[in-house]
Design a protein around this motif. Sequence first.
Motif, mmCIF file in Angstrom:
data_model
loop_
_atom_site.group_PDB
_atom_site.id
_atom_site.type_symbol
_atom_site.label_atom_id
_atom_site.label_comp_id
_atom_site.label_asym_id
_atom_site.label_seq_id
_atom_site.Cartn_x
_atom_site.Cartn_y
_atom_site.Cartn_z
ATOM 1 N N LEU A 96 29.634 37.921 -3.719
ATOM 2 C CA LEU A 96 28.711 37.850 -2.391
ATOM 3 C C LEU A 96 29.683 37.396 -1.159
ATOM 4 O O LEU A 96 29.386 37.750 0.145
ATOM 5 C CB LEU A 96 27.441 36.552 -2.584
ATOM 6 C CG LEU A 96 26.586 36.543 -1.479
ATOM 7 C CD1 LEU A 96 25.798 37.402 -1.353
ATOM 8 C CD2 LEU A 96 25.992 35.105 -1.999
ATOM 9 N N ALA A 97 30.545 36.297 -1.229
ATOM 10 C CA ALA A 97 31.303 35.990 -0.160
ATOM 11 C C ALA A 97 32.177 36.766 0.373
ATOM 12 O O ALA A 97 32.635 37.029 1.541
ATOM 13 C CB ALA A 97 31.970 34.756 -0.461
ATOM 14 N N LEU A 98 32.705 37.617 -0.482
ATOM 15 C CA LEU A 98 33.996 38.384 -0.140
ATOM 16 C C LEU A 98 33.775 39.699 0.022
ATOM 17 O O LEU A 98 34.729 40.317 0.635
ATOM 18 C CB LEU A 98 35.138 38.273 -1.352
ATOM 19 C CG LEU A 98 35.671 36.670 -1.691
ATOM 20 C CD1 LEU A 98 36.807 36.784 -2.829
ATOM 21 C CD2 LEU A 98 36.340 36.016 -0.540
ATOM 22 N N LEU A 99 33.007 40.253 -0.429
ATOM 23 C CA LEU A 99 32.643 41.687 -0.330
ATOM 24 C C LEU A 99 32.747 42.158 1.233
ATOM 25 O O LEU A 99 33.442 42.972 1.483
ATOM 26 C CB LEU A 99 31.493 42.281 -1.217
ATOM 27 C CG LEU A 99 31.103 43.844 -1.066
ATOM 28 C CD1 LEU A 99 32.024 44.292 -1.631
ATOM 29 C CD2 LEU A 99 29.769 43.764 -1.644
ATOM 30 N N PRO A 100 31.663 41.824 1.958
ATOM 31 C CA PRO A 100 31.826 42.160 3.323
ATOM 32 C C PRO A 100 32.765 41.906 3.999
ATOM 33 O O PRO A 100 33.543 42.703 4.971
ATOM 34 C CB PRO A 100 30.450 41.544 3.778
ATOM 35 C CG PRO A 100 30.330 40.425 3.087
ATOM 36 C CD PRO A 100 30.890 40.631 1.803
ATOM 37 N N ILE A 102 47.009 42.849 17.342
ATOM 38 C CA ILE A 102 47.331 42.573 15.801
ATOM 39 C C ILE A 102 47.005 41.212 15.395
ATOM 40 O O ILE A 102 46.553 40.948 14.346
ATOM 41 C CB ILE A 102 48.738 43.188 15.519
ATOM 42 C CG1 ILE A 102 48.835 44.727 15.976
ATOM 43 C CG2 ILE A 102 49.104 42.955 14.007
ATOM 44 C CD1 ILE A 102 47.939 45.877 15.190
ATOM 45 N N THR A 103 47.420 40.323 16.395
ATOM 46 C CA THR A 103 47.087 38.927 16.095
ATOM 47 C C THR A 103 45.712 38.739 15.961
ATOM 48 O O THR A 103 45.284 37.921 14.711
ATOM 49 C CB THR A 103 47.746 38.281 17.296
ATOM 50 O OG1 THR A 103 48.915 38.308 17.468
ATOM 51 C CG2 THR A 103 47.452 36.634 16.969
ATOM 52 N N SER A 104 44.898 39.136 16.750
ATOM 53 C CA SER A 104 43.431 39.100 16.412
ATOM 54 C C SER A 104 42.895 39.552 15.220
ATOM 55 O O SER A 104 42.103 38.867 14.640
ATOM 56 C CB SER A 104 42.764 39.423 17.882
ATOM 57 O OG SER A 104 42.625 40.829 17.834
ATOM 58 N N SER A 105 43.469 40.882 14.784
ATOM 59 C CA SER A 105 43.022 41.436 13.753
ATOM 60 C C SER A 105 43.449 40.727 12.451
ATOM 61 O O SER A 105 42.590 40.757 11.518
ATOM 62 C CB SER A 105 43.683 42.871 13.597
ATOM 63 O OG SER A 105 44.808 42.619 13.444
ATOM 64 N N PRO A 153 41.694 38.596 7.605
ATOM 65 C CA PRO A 153 42.241 37.878 6.407
ATOM 66 C C PRO A 153 42.267 36.355 6.383
ATOM 67 O O PRO A 153 41.978 35.898 5.250
ATOM 68 C CB PRO A 153 43.717 38.486 6.491
ATOM 69 C CG PRO A 153 43.824 39.676 7.339
ATOM 70 C CD PRO A 153 42.515 39.275 8.347
ATOM 71 N N VAL A 154 42.360 35.759 7.660
ATOM 72 C CA VAL A 154 42.375 34.411 7.543
ATOM 73 C C VAL A 154 41.151 33.833 7.205
ATOM 74 O O VAL A 154 40.781 32.914 6.441
ATOM 75 C CB VAL A 154 42.845 33.761 8.973
ATOM 76 C CG1 VAL A 154 42.719 32.189 8.897
ATOM 77 C CG2 VAL A 154 44.372 34.169 9.147
ATOM 78 N N ALA A 155 40.097 34.468 7.704
ATOM 79 C CA ALA A 155 38.629 34.009 7.470
ATOM 80 C C ALA A 155 38.297 34.264 5.921
ATOM 81 O O ALA A 155 37.701 33.310 5.383
ATOM 82 C CB ALA A 155 37.524 34.702 8.296
ATOM 83 N N MET A 156 38.847 35.347 5.524
ATOM 84 C CA MET A 156 38.416 35.713 4.292
ATOM 85 C C MET A 156 39.266 34.914 3.149
ATOM 86 O O MET A 156 38.584 34.363 2.048
ATOM 87 C CB MET A 156 39.123 37.137 3.805
ATOM 88 C CG MET A 156 38.807 37.576 2.296
ATOM 89 S SD MET A 156 39.529 39.070 1.984
ATOM 90 C CE MET A 156 41.191 39.044 2.168
ATOM 91 N N TRP A 157 40.705 34.295 3.498
ATOM 92 C CA TRP A 157 41.274 33.337 2.803
ATOM 93 C C TRP A 157 40.577 32.197 2.794
ATOM 94 O O TRP A 157 40.360 31.345 1.812
ATOM 95 C CB TRP A 157 42.385 33.121 3.294
ATOM 96 C CG TRP A 157 43.320 32.386 2.392
ATOM 97 C CD1 TRP A 157 43.858 32.235 1.271
ATOM 98 C CD2 TRP A 157 43.538 30.807 2.900
ATOM 99 N NE1 TRP A 157 44.717 31.053 0.835
ATOM 100 C CE2 TRP A 157 44.411 29.978 1.823
ATOM 101 C CE3 TRP A 157 43.339 30.118 4.004
ATOM 102 C CZ2 TRP A 157 44.847 28.738 2.056
ATOM 103 C CZ3 TRP A 157 44.004 28.739 4.416
ATOM 104 C CH2 TRP A 157 44.570 28.378 3.277
ATOM 105 N N LEU A 158 39.924 31.520 3.990
ATOM 106 C CA LEU A 158 39.242 30.558 4.175
ATOM 107 C C LEU A 158 38.058 30.391 3.290
ATOM 108 O O LEU A 158 37.716 29.229 2.598
ATOM 109 C CB LEU A 158 39.017 30.021 5.459
ATOM 110 C CG LEU A 158 40.282 29.595 6.351
ATOM 111 C CD1 LEU A 158 39.678 29.396 7.799
ATOM 112 C CD2 LEU A 158 40.865 28.370 6.014
#
Length: 581
Positions: A22-26, A278-281, A285-290
């Motif tokens: 649920l958390a990681l798919l989108p 690229i930095t903002s993109s 991944p950072v949000a996904m990792w958190l």
Amino acid sequence: MINRLRESSQSLTFRIAALLALALLPIGLISVATTFQLLSQADRKAETNLLALTSEAAAPEEAHIRTGIGAANMLAAMVPRLRRSNWDCAEPLGDFVRDSQAFSFAGYVSAEGTILCASEGQGTDVSDRRIYKTMAADPQTRITVSPDALVSQTSVVMVTVPVRRNGRFDGYAAVSLPHGQLFRPLDQLSEDRPLDLITYNAEAEVLTSSRGLDDVERHLPANYELSDLLYAQDGAFIDETRAGFLRVFAVVPIVPGQVFALGSWEHRRNDFIEGLSITSSMLFPVAMWLVCLAVAFFAVQRMVIRPTRNLRARMLQFMRSRRITEPRHEASTPRELREMEETWMRLAENVLHDEAELYDTIHQRTVLLKEVHHRVKNNLQLIISILNMKVRKARGAEVKDALADIRQRVMGIARVHQELYETSTAERVQAGELLRAIVGQTVRTALDDSSAVNFVEEYDDIVVYPDQAVPLSLAVTELLTNALKNLDAPGNEKPTLSIRLTRDETKGARVELCNSLNPDGPHEQEEARSSGLGMALVTAFAHQMEGFAESEATPEQYCAILRFPIADFDDTKMPGELALA
């Protein structure tokens, strides 16, 4: 059906899988797609920009080289006229070089390798130069580098055009372009991202380099040779340099099929693409990792780690104090962990029950074994007492000696029995420890003053089964008794008695018992060896150990030797008390 779904929803696998999906798919889909697109666009844009900058940076070199090719072709066309003028060309060619300011040399080399016409150096022999040999072997237009030009004594790029006469090679026209005239500063093209430029010919020979020719190898692609980069059209790629730096490379033909330019700059992914960097993109991944970290921490901490730690603490308490503590289940504890704790509690109860039965059985067997040892000791002592009575009542000396001999052997058996079960475990016997105790007690009993004898003992660390320890002890006791009876020495010397237990080379053991003799006295031991009861007993004991007995006699010393194999121990076997239990 509903009850089955409710039970499945309480499992650890279902809860973690559901929360993570649920958390990681989108977030994962958006992050992967966006980041991949941005990185691909950044690479393509960097390659396109580098191709344009490489073409722009190589434009002056292209102009100089094309000018050199035109000048060489013009000079080749003038060779017939110069030949008719008897090679009167030093002055006009010298003026040409000085006026153009782009060349350091212009001249014609004959087919024999002599400069017949040139701006300077006319008449010089160049037949040993590499460019002459190459042109003579394969006459065609070439653009090469010469770090030490013969005439101008400088590093130049040389343009050579073959001259033909009646269809045959008749030398070549050559012009030289100094390296110092070829490059202009490249910092103006890309100040924030320095550009490196290298030109090379169709033979993969580097002509010019913005960093100089001395260090050019470190800046070439690691996975490509220059011979692989003879592109007919513009091309770009990303690769590491031979110095280990990741860079973007672009190949641009300057003179098609003849000269190529290789531009490169640092590989970066911080260019803006449609207003998005690229930095903002990387926020995706950072949000996904958190989110992954938070979900994993909550799920694993609450549903796995805490219950597992509680179970481990209870196991440790049981291991140290044999106490079973009732579990305290939380509402979030998964069903699998609850079942695991219940299984462990049943296992701990079974262990306590089995241990209690085992200890009770071992205690009973130990008591029984001690009683058996005690009764054996009493029976042997009773036999010794009876023999003492018979010795005292016997009238004949021969009968008394026979009874005394039997009594001595029974006392030896009793001594062996006592030492065997007081100094060793039930399954393994330290042979050296056992023999040391038996020998010491026997010597103290037989000799009033043990200091009157030179006594030597040597025991290796050898472990045997009781089945070997008993006959070994009895055999040594018999041999020692016989040695003490016959111990003697010549004159006033102290007699010597030695016993050694050592390993031999065949994975066996060797017992050697020696006593000194008086050469002038009787040799009773030799007679005992051949017909006495003592040696018969020793031989029988040796056969019980699957060994053999032998003796060595000299006038000064008698030695009895006992050899036997050491049985291998099987560590997988259970000790005797536990096996009986």
